[in-house]
Scaffold this motif. Structure first.
Motif, PDB file in Angstrom:
ATOM      1  N   ARG A 242      34.125  14.759   6.563  1.00 58.11           N
ATOM      2  CA  ARG A 242      34.187  14.996   5.116  1.00 58.11           C
ATOM      3  C   ARG A 242      32.808  15.335   4.563  1.00 58.11           C
ATOM      4  NH1 ARG A 242      37.835  10.698   5.369  1.00 58.11           N
ATOM      5  NH2 ARG A 242      36.313   9.188   4.629  1.00 58.11           N
ATOM      6  N   ILE A 243      31.784  14.585   4.988  1.00 58.30           N
ATOM      7  CA  ILE A 243      30.421  14.839   4.511  1.00 58.30           C
ATOM      8  C   ILE A 243      29.953  16.226   4.958  1.00 58.30           C
ATOM      9  CG2 ILE A 243      28.008  14.113   4.709  1.00 58.30           C
ATOM     10  CD1 ILE A 243      29.125  11.196   4.976  1.00 58.30           C
ATOM     11  N   ALA A 244      30.202  16.566   6.211  1.00 59.87           N
ATOM     12  CA  ALA A 244      29.776  17.870   6.741  1.00 59.87           C
ATOM     13  C   ALA A 244      30.408  19.006   5.949  1.00 59.87           C
ATOM     14  CB  ALA A 244      30.139  17.982   8.230  1.00 59.87           C
ATOM     15  N   PHE A 245      31.720  18.950   5.720  1.00 61.60           N
ATOM     16  CA  PHE A 245      32.386  20.012   4.975  1.00 61.60           C
ATOM     17  C   PHE A 245      31.911  20.066   3.524  1.00 61.60           C
ATOM     18  CE2 PHE A 245      35.576  19.779   8.462  1.00 61.60           C
ATOM     19  CZ  PHE A 245      35.459  21.092   8.883  1.00 61.60           C
ATOM     20  N   HIS A 246      31.633  18.887   2.948  1.00 59.81           N
ATOM     21  CA  HIS A 246      31.128  18.838   1.567  1.00 59.81           C
ATOM     22  C   HIS A 246      29.743  19.494   1.480  1.00 59.81           C
ATOM     23  CE1 HIS A 246      30.951  17.380  -2.547  1.00 59.81           C
ATOM     24  NE2 HIS A 246      29.711  17.000  -2.304  1.00 59.81           N
ATOM     25  N   LEU A 247      28.878  19.181   2.433  1.00 61.01           N
ATOM     26  CA  LEU A 247      27.539  19.780   2.444  1.00 61.01           C
ATOM     27  C   LEU A 247      27.602  21.290   2.649  1.00 61.01           C
ATOM     28  CD1 LEU A 247      25.582  17.096   4.505  1.00 61.01           C
ATOM     29  CD2 LEU A 247      25.322  17.594   2.072  1.00 61.01           C
ATOM     30  N   LEU A 248      28.488  21.727   3.513  1.00 61.72           N
ATOM     31  CA  LEU A 248      28.625  23.168   3.758  1.00 61.72           C
ATOM     32  C   LEU A 248      29.190  23.893   2.544  1.00 61.72           C
ATOM     33  CD1 LEU A 248      29.900  23.046   7.442  1.00 61.72           C
ATOM     34  CD2 LEU A 248      27.634  23.773   6.641  1.00 61.72           C
ATOM     35  N   LYS A 249      30.044  23.228   1.806  1.00 57.22           N
ATOM     36  CA  LYS A 249      30.656  23.808   0.616  1.00 57.22           C
ATOM     37  C   LYS A 249      29.685  23.845  -0.568  1.00 57.22           C
ATOM     38  CE  LYS A 249      34.709  22.618  -2.045  1.00 57.22           C
ATOM     39  NZ  LYS A 249      35.906  21.796  -2.022  1.00 57.22           N
ATOM     40  N   ASN A 250      28.666  22.972  -0.532  1.00 56.14           N
ATOM     41  CA  ASN A 250      27.689  22.858  -1.625  1.00 56.14           C
ATOM     42  C   ASN A 250      26.279  23.108  -1.099  1.00 56.14           C
ATOM     43  OD1 ASN A 250      29.435  21.777  -3.915  1.00 56.14           O
ATOM     44  ND2 ASN A 250      29.924  20.370  -2.240  1.00 56.14           N
ATOM     45  N   PRO A 251      25.899  24.371  -0.915  1.00 53.06           N
ATOM     46  CA  PRO A 251      24.594  24.666  -0.315  1.00 53.06           C
ATOM     47  C   PRO A 251      23.403  24.111  -1.101  1.00 53.06           C
ATOM     48  CG  PRO A 251      25.755  26.692  -0.939  1.00 53.06           C
ATOM     49  CD  PRO A 251      26.662  25.555  -1.216  1.00 53.06           C
ATOM     50  N   SER A 252      23.521  24.011  -2.431  1.00 50.24           N
ATOM     51  CA  SER A 252      22.393  23.469  -3.204  1.00 50.24           C
ATOM     52  C   SER A 252      22.196  21.985  -2.891  1.00 50.24           C
ATOM     53  CB  SER A 252      22.591  23.681  -4.701  1.00 50.24           C
ATOM     54  OG  SER A 252      23.724  22.976  -5.159  1.00 50.24           O
ATOM     55  N   LEU A 253      23.297  21.251  -2.693  1.00 49.89           N
ATOM     56  CA  LEU A 253      23.198  19.843  -2.307  1.00 49.89           C
ATOM     57  C   LEU A 253      22.590  19.713  -0.914  1.00 49.89           C
ATOM     58  CD1 LEU A 253      23.746  16.832  -2.784  1.00 49.89           C
ATOM     59  CD2 LEU A 253      26.075  17.216  -1.942  1.00 49.89           C
ATOM     60  N   SER A 254      23.000  20.572  -0.004  1.00 53.46           N
ATOM     61  CA  SER A 254      22.438  20.563   1.353  1.00 53.46           C
ATOM     62  C   SER A 254      20.936  20.789   1.322  1.00 53.46           C
ATOM     63  CB  SER A 254      23.086  21.652   2.219  1.00 53.46           C
ATOM     64  OG  SER A 254      24.446  21.406   2.360  1.00 53.46           O
ATOM     65  N   GLN A 255      20.508  21.754   0.507  1.00 53.83           N
ATOM     66  CA  GLN A 255      19.079  22.049   0.418  1.00 53.83           C
ATOM     67  C   GLN A 255      18.316  20.894  -0.227  1.00 53.83           C
ATOM     68  OE1 GLN A 255      18.123  25.848  -1.209  1.00 53.83           O
ATOM     69  NE2 GLN A 255      15.932  25.502  -1.069  1.00 53.83           N
ATOM     70  N   GLU A 256      18.904  20.291  -1.262  1.00 57.32           N
ATOM     71  CA  GLU A 256      18.266  19.146  -1.922  1.00 57.32           C
ATOM     72  C   GLU A 256      18.134  17.967  -0.956  1.00 57.32           C
ATOM     73  OE1 GLU A 256      18.974  16.352  -5.877  1.00 57.32           O
ATOM     74  OE2 GLU A 256      20.204  18.146  -5.604  1.00 57.32           O
ATOM     75  N   LEU A 257      19.168  17.730  -0.155  1.00 56.05           N
ATOM     76  CA  LEU A 257      19.128  16.667   0.844  1.00 56.05           C
ATOM     77  C   LEU A 257      18.046  16.946   1.877  1.00 56.05           C
ATOM     78  CD1 LEU A 257      20.333  14.077   2.084  1.00 56.05           C
ATOM     79  CD2 LEU A 257      21.977  15.547   3.269  1.00 56.05           C
ATOM     80  N   GLU A 258      17.984  18.171   2.356  1.00 58.47           N
ATOM     81  CA  GLU A 258      16.967  18.556   3.338  1.00 58.47           C
ATOM     82  C   GLU A 258      15.557  18.369   2.774  1.00 58.47           C
ATOM     83  OE1 GLU A 258      15.471  22.535   5.743  1.00 58.47           O
ATOM     84  OE2 GLU A 258      17.435  22.538   4.789  1.00 58.47           O
ATOM     85  N   GLU A 259      15.339  18.793   1.527  1.00 53.32           N
ATOM     86  CA  GLU A 259      14.029  18.650   0.896  1.00 53.32           C
ATOM     87  C   GLU A 259      13.662  17.184   0.688  1.00 53.32           C
ATOM     88  OE1 GLU A 259      14.430  21.010  -2.640  1.00 53.32           O
ATOM     89  OE2 GLU A 259      14.321  22.913  -1.531  1.00 53.32           O
ATOM     90  N   SER A 260      14.653  16.380   0.281  1.00 52.64           N
ATOM     91  CA  SER A 260      14.404  14.946   0.068  1.00 52.64           C
ATOM     92  C   SER A 260      14.032  14.250   1.369  1.00 52.64           C
ATOM     93  CB  SER A 260      15.628  14.276  -0.546  1.00 52.64           C
ATOM     94  OG  SER A 260      15.840  14.743  -1.845  1.00 52.64           O
ATOM     95  N   LEU A 261      14.727  14.582   2.446  1.00 53.54           N
ATOM     96  CA  LEU A 261      14.412  13.985   3.747  1.00 53.54           C
ATOM     97  C   LEU A 261      13.024  14.409   4.226  1.00 53.54           C
ATOM     98  CD1 LEU A 261      17.834  14.331   5.578  1.00 53.54           C
ATOM     99  CD2 LEU A 261      16.682  12.205   4.958  1.00 53.54           C
ATOM    100  N   THR A 262      12.698  15.670   4.050  1.00 61.83           N
ATOM    101  CA  THR A 262      11.372  16.158   4.445  1.00 61.83           C
ATOM    102  C   THR A 262      10.284  15.464   3.640  1.00 61.83           C
ATOM    103  OG1 THR A 262      12.290  18.295   5.066  1.00 61.83           O
ATOM    104  CG2 THR A 262       9.914  18.210   4.640  1.00 61.83           C
ATOM    105  N   ARG A 263      10.484  15.360   2.311  1.00 59.05           N
ATOM    106  CA  ARG A 263       9.510  14.696   1.449  1.00 59.05           C
ATOM    107  C   ARG A 263       9.359  13.225   1.837  1.00 59.05           C
ATOM    108  NH1 ARG A 263      11.026  17.154  -2.700  1.00 59.05           N
ATOM    109  NH2 ARG A 263      12.667  15.745  -3.383  1.00 59.05           N
TER     110      ARG A 263
END
Length: 195
Positions: free
Chosen positions: A25-46
């Motif tokens: 469910r999380i994977a499909f949600h992230l793929l469906k919401n690219p801005s959320l995926s990018q925000e998550l990636e940036e937050s983890l990197t930061r």
């Protein structure tokens, strides 16, 4: 299913509390919401770039010393010993404790090859002697390993003539602090006992 999607689901399912269905469910949600995926990636990197462990208590912080250790309004003579930084957050949410903390970084677990020397126990002993601590509250989880760690630490602290207490048994055996509600944690802190 593509190998890339399968890998994403496998990685997500390795997170605590996330099974295969939740990971899907999380994977499909992230793929469906690219801005959320990018925000998550940036937050983890930061977080990887800026977060570190406090040089005093081993809590997570952006600075050399965490906000709790730097707070002059907290009781400098009491230390609450917990397993992980997430446990600090749970106790802080109760609003009942105004002392300082010490994070062990785990628990003694011979089966998992975690000896006492791999935890922040020697740093705790040094703090107790250096900072004039009068009480150490041991708030490890009520598991076999948590109890063993509590007993081990209490035996090391008793010769130092300080009060060593253990949070009360308001927590179910086999549970984790981070899974308990605020009221249970607050009552456990209020009902702590000498060990």
């Amino acid at each position: 299913m593509s190998q890339t999607l399968e890998k994403l689901i496998t990685v997500l399912s390795r997170l605590p509390g996330i099974g295969k269905k939740s990971a899907q469910r999380i994977a499909f949600h992230l793929l469906k919401n690219p801005s959320l995926s990018q925000e998550l990636e940036e937050s983890l990197t930061r977080a990887r770039q800026h977060l570190r462990l406090c040089s005093i208590c081993f809590n997570i912080t952006e600075d050399e010393v965490c906000a709790i250790c730097a707070d002059a309004n907290r009781n400098p003579r009491t230390i609450c010993v917990v397993e992980e930084p997430a446990d600090v957050l749970v106790i802080e949410q109760t609003g009942q404790y105004r002392g300082r903390y010490h994070i062990l970084g785990g628990v003694i677990s011979p089966l998992d090859n975690v000896p006492p020397e791999s935890l922040h126990i020697k740093e705790l002993l040094a703090r107790v002697q250096k900072e004039g601590i009068t009480e150490v509250i041991i708030a490890t989880n009520p598991t076999t390993e948590g109890e063993a760690s509590a007993i081990y630490i209490a035996q090391l602290l008793k010769p130092l003539n300080i009060q060593v207490t253990r949070i009360a048994r308001g927590l179910p055996v086999g549970s984790d602090l981070e899974l308990a509600d605020r009221e249970t944690i607050a009552r456990a802190l209020e009902g702590r006992q000498a060990i």
